[in-house]
Design a protein around this motif. Structure first.
Motif, PDB file in Angstrom:
ATOM      1  N   THR A   1       0.834  -1.195   0.000  1.00 44.46           N
ATOM      2  CA  THR A   1       0.000   0.000   0.000  1.00 44.46           C
ATOM      3  C   THR A   1       0.871   1.247   0.000  1.00 44.46           C
TER       4      THR A   1
ATOM      5  N   ARG B   1      -6.755   2.718   6.639  1.00 41.89           N
ATOM      6  CA  ARG B   1      -6.089   1.417   6.690  1.00 41.89           C
ATOM      7  C   ARG B   1      -5.296   1.253   7.988  1.00 41.89           C
ATOM      8  N   ASP B   2      -5.206  -0.006   8.446  1.00 49.56           N
ATOM      9  CA  ASP B   2      -4.385  -0.288   9.623  1.00 49.56           C
ATOM     10  C   ASP B   2      -2.968  -0.642   9.183  1.00 49.56           C
ATOM     11  N   ASN B   3      -2.133  -1.099  10.102  1.00 45.57           N
ATOM     12  CA  ASN B   3      -0.742  -1.421   9.789  1.00 45.57           C
ATOM     13  C   ASN B   3      -0.599  -2.601   8.826  1.00 45.57           C
ATOM     14  N   ASP B   4      -1.632  -3.449   8.755  1.00 42.92           N
ATOM     15  CA  ASP B   4      -1.604  -4.590   7.850  1.00 42.92           C
ATOM     16  C   ASP B   4      -2.159  -4.251   6.474  1.00 42.92           C
ATOM     17  N   GLY B   5      -2.590  -3.012   6.272  1.00 44.35           N
ATOM     18  CA  GLY B   5      -3.129  -2.593   4.987  1.00 44.35           C
ATOM     19  C   GLY B   5      -4.617  -2.837   4.830  1.00 44.35           C
ATOM     20  N   LYS B   6      -5.277  -3.313   5.880  1.00 42.64           N
ATOM     21  CA  LYS B   6      -6.714  -3.569   5.819  1.00 42.64           C
ATOM     22  C   LYS B   6      -7.481  -2.293   6.121  1.00 42.64           C
TER      23      LYS B   6
ATOM     24  N   ASN C   1      -6.071   3.745  12.918  1.00 38.08           N
ATOM     25  CA  ASN C   1      -5.903   4.667  11.792  1.00 38.08           C
ATOM     26  C   ASN C   1      -6.462   6.041  12.176  1.00 38.08           C
TER      27      ASN C   1
END
Length: 94
Positions: free
Chosen positions: A2, A12-17, A71
């Motif tokens: 990302t 988005r969170d740290n995992d890209g979700k 986020n």
């Protein structure tokens, strides 16, 4: 991978979700339960205690979101709830 755009940082969170809503954590569950119980116990010391627990747990939830949200959206949500809670209780204090 990302990109690091404002939209990505906002949603988005740290995992890209993309994270807008999450499963309720303990302070939010306590707020929901104690708020519902104030509808059953509508007066007296029990109502006052439940109201204090509800306000405290919602304040805790908002504080945690503000400083530990995954986020920018979740952090802004925490800030909005915190401000709303303070304003509401300032206007409608008893």
């Amino acid at each position: 991978m990302t990109q690091n755009t404002l939209v990505d940082k906002t949603f988005r969170d740290n995992d890209g979700k993309i994270v807008i809503a999450q499963m309720p954590n303990l302070p939010l569950i306590v707020w929901i339960v104690s708020s519902l119980l104030t509808l059953i116990f509508t007066s007296g010391k029990i109502n006052t205690a439940l109201d204090v627990v509800a306000i405290g747990s919602l304040f805790t939830w908002a504080w945690l979101e503000l400083f530990q949200g995954v986020n920018y959206f979740r952090r802004a949500l925490g800030l909005a709830v915190l401000i709303s809670l303070i304003v509401f209780k300032s206007i409608y204090s008893y």
